[in-house]
Motif scaffolding. Structure first.
Motif, short mmCIF file in Angstrom:
data_model
loop_
_atom_site.label_atom_id
_atom_site.label_comp_id
_atom_site.label_asym_id
_atom_site.label_seq_id
_atom_site.Cartn_x
_atom_site.Cartn_y
_atom_site.Cartn_z
N ILE A 161 1.02 -1.05 -0.08
CA ILE A 161 0.29 -0.28 -0.27
C ILE A 161 0.71 1.13 0.09
O ILE A 161 0.36 2.10 -0.74
N LEU A 162 1.85 1.37 0.54
CA LEU A 162 3.06 2.32 1.42
C LEU A 162 3.15 2.86 -0.29
O LEU A 162 3.63 4.15 -0.71
N GLU A 163 4.28 1.02 -0.67
CA GLU A 163 5.05 1.67 -2.31
C GLU A 163 3.73 1.98 -3.60
O GLU A 163 3.80 2.97 -4.11
N THR A 164 2.38 1.51 -3.35
CA THR A 164 1.83 2.11 -4.58
C THR A 164 1.47 3.73 -4.61
O THR A 164 1.53 4.71 -4.90
N THR A 224 7.75 3.06 3.58
CA THR A 224 8.16 2.01 2.87
C THR A 224 9.27 1.44 2.90
O THR A 224 9.19 0.35 2.96
N LYS A 225 10.52 2.28 2.61
CA LYS A 225 11.86 1.30 2.52
C LYS A 225 12.41 0.64 4.60
O LYS A 225 12.39 -0.92 4.73
N PHE A 226 11.26 1.78 4.93
CA PHE A 226 11.86 1.59 6.23
C PHE A 226 10.66 0.27 7.33
O PHE A 226 11.13 -0.64 8.00
N TRP A 227 9.44 0.08 6.92
CA TRP A 227 8.46 -1.20 7.05
C TRP A 227 8.72 -1.91 6.58
O TRP A 227 9.04 -3.74 6.94
N GLY A 228 9.49 -2.11 5.28
CA GLY A 228 9.84 -3.40 4.85
C GLY A 228 11.19 -3.59 4.81
O GLY A 228 11.52 -5.16 5.16
N LYS A 229 11.99 -2.71 6.02
CA LYS A 229 13.22 -3.59 6.72
C LYS A 229 12.59 -4.55 7.89
O LYS A 229 12.66 -5.87 8.04
N TRP A 280 11.41 -8.06 -5.24
CA TRP A 280 11.57 -6.48 -4.32
C TRP A 280 12.67 -6.22 -4.11
O TRP A 280 12.77 -4.74 -3.68
N ILE A 281 13.34 -7.21 -3.36
CA ILE A 281 14.66 -6.38 -2.35
C ILE A 281 15.80 -5.97 -3.62
O ILE A 281 15.97 -4.46 -3.40
N PHE A 282 15.90 -6.49 -4.50
CA PHE A 282 17.22 -6.20 -5.29
C PHE A 282 17.06 -5.06 -6.68
O PHE A 282 17.46 -4.94 -7.75
N GLY A 283 15.27 -5.33 -6.38
CA GLY A 283 15.20 -4.93 -8.48
C GLY A 283 14.53 -3.20 -7.85
O GLY A 283 14.66 -2.23 -8.47
N TRP A 284 15.54 -2.55 -6.28
CA TRP A 284 14.97 -0.47 -6.54
C TRP A 284 15.28 -0.24 -7.99
O TRP A 284 15.14 1.08 -7.95
N ASN A 285 16.96 -0.64 -8.08
CA ASN A 285 17.69 0.20 -8.96
C ASN A 285 17.57 -0.11 -11.04
O ASN A 285 17.80 -0.02 -10.97
N LEU A 333 14.38 -2.21 -11.89
CA LEU A 333 12.94 -1.87 -12.50
C LEU A 333 12.55 -0.74 -12.17
O LEU A 333 12.56 -0.13 -11.67
N SER A 334 10.97 -0.59 -13.17
CA SER A 334 10.64 0.58 -13.35
C SER A 334 9.43 0.23 -12.33
O SER A 334 9.85 -0.53 -11.30
N PRO A 335 9.66 1.87 -11.33
CA PRO A 335 8.29 2.11 -10.01
C PRO A 335 7.48 0.74 -10.54
O PRO A 335 6.65 0.15 -8.94
N LYS A 336 6.46 0.72 -11.41
CA LYS A 336 5.12 0.53 -11.73
C LYS A 336 5.65 -1.46 -11.62
O LYS A 336 5.03 -2.54 -10.78
N LEU A 337 6.90 -2.12 -12.51
CA LEU A 337 7.18 -3.30 -12.05
C LEU A 337 7.49 -3.71 -10.46
O LEU A 337 7.15 -4.80 -10.61
#
Length: 240
Positions: free
Chosen positions: A34-37, A51-56, A113-118, A120-124
């Protein structure tokens, strides 16, 4: 102390620890998605940092849930070997589907998701987050199918020659009336668990005036999820 009592204690303790982390993981997967959306739609950097804080925290819980779950799987065969031999053809089927399908789905897209931050496109990337959230819920479904069969055994016959229960209808096991209401109840309870977790940690940071805007938004999201999912928990619990 008898071996049966020791087996019960060991399995009970493992299950308690496992189920501390699993519902929180299921709920946090939804929170992160939800937060990343919100970040993808608004481009507000506060949502990205949230997103990154709660993702950890989600990743830590995911790892602990996997570790305790593996121990629990072994205990089915070690502590309850006679039970596993008798009903393994039925009880093991949904557990196998969970491992081969649902867990692979969530773990694969979690890696993306972990390794795709830089990469993948934001939508992917946000799509990967939602697939992880879906995977956790599907994984929970198959586990609950196995548990619900224990509460309401269906779709099997007992082979007197082999002295074992054998699966006669996988569809009956999947569509067990107990499984579906238990699944909805569990998923909603997981969301409530994550929502309370969200509000508690946000409140701790807000009291210390730390990243106020981020944790104000997080607390608001937690309050909305706690209210809506809490009503669902009450309704599904009553239905049970």
């Amino acid at each position: 102390m008898e071996s049966l009592l020791v087996a019960r204690w060991q399995f009970g303790i493992t299950t308690v620890y496992h189920f501390l982390f699993v519902p929180l993981t299921i709920g946090l997967a939804l929170v992160v998605a939800i937060l990343e959306t919100a970040w993808v739609r608004t481009k507000n950097p506060l949502y990205l940092r949230a997103t990154k804080f709660w993702g950890k925290l989600f990743l830590i819980n995911f790892a602990l849930g996997v570790v305790t779950g593996i121990v629990q799987e072994f205990q089915f065969g070690m502590n309850w070997s006679s039970y596993s031999r008798f009903v393994g053809d039925i009880f093991g089927a949904p557990l196998a589907v969970e491992g081969l399908v649902a867990f692979f789905l969530e773990s694969t897209f979690l890696g993306i998701w972990i390794f795709g931050w830089n990469r993948l496109s934001p939508k992917l990337h946000v799509t990967a987050a939602w697939l992880v959230a879906a995977g956790t819920s599907i994984s929970a479904f198959w586990i609950i199918v196995a548990n619900s069969w224990m509460q309401n055994p269906v779709g099997f016959t007992v082979n007197p020659e082999r002295g074992r229960a054998e699966l006669s209808s996988f569809a009956d096991v999947i569509f067990n009336r107990v499984a579906w209401i238990h699944w909805f109840h569990t998923i909603l309870a997981a969301i409530v668990t994550a929502a309370i977790f969200l509000m508690a940690i946000s409140a701790w940071h807000l009291l210390r005036k730390n990243e106020v805007e981020i944790f104000r938004k997080s607390a608001s999201l937690g309050a909305v999820l706690a209210l809506t999912a809490g009503l669902g928990v009450a309704f599904t619990g009553h239905t049970q």
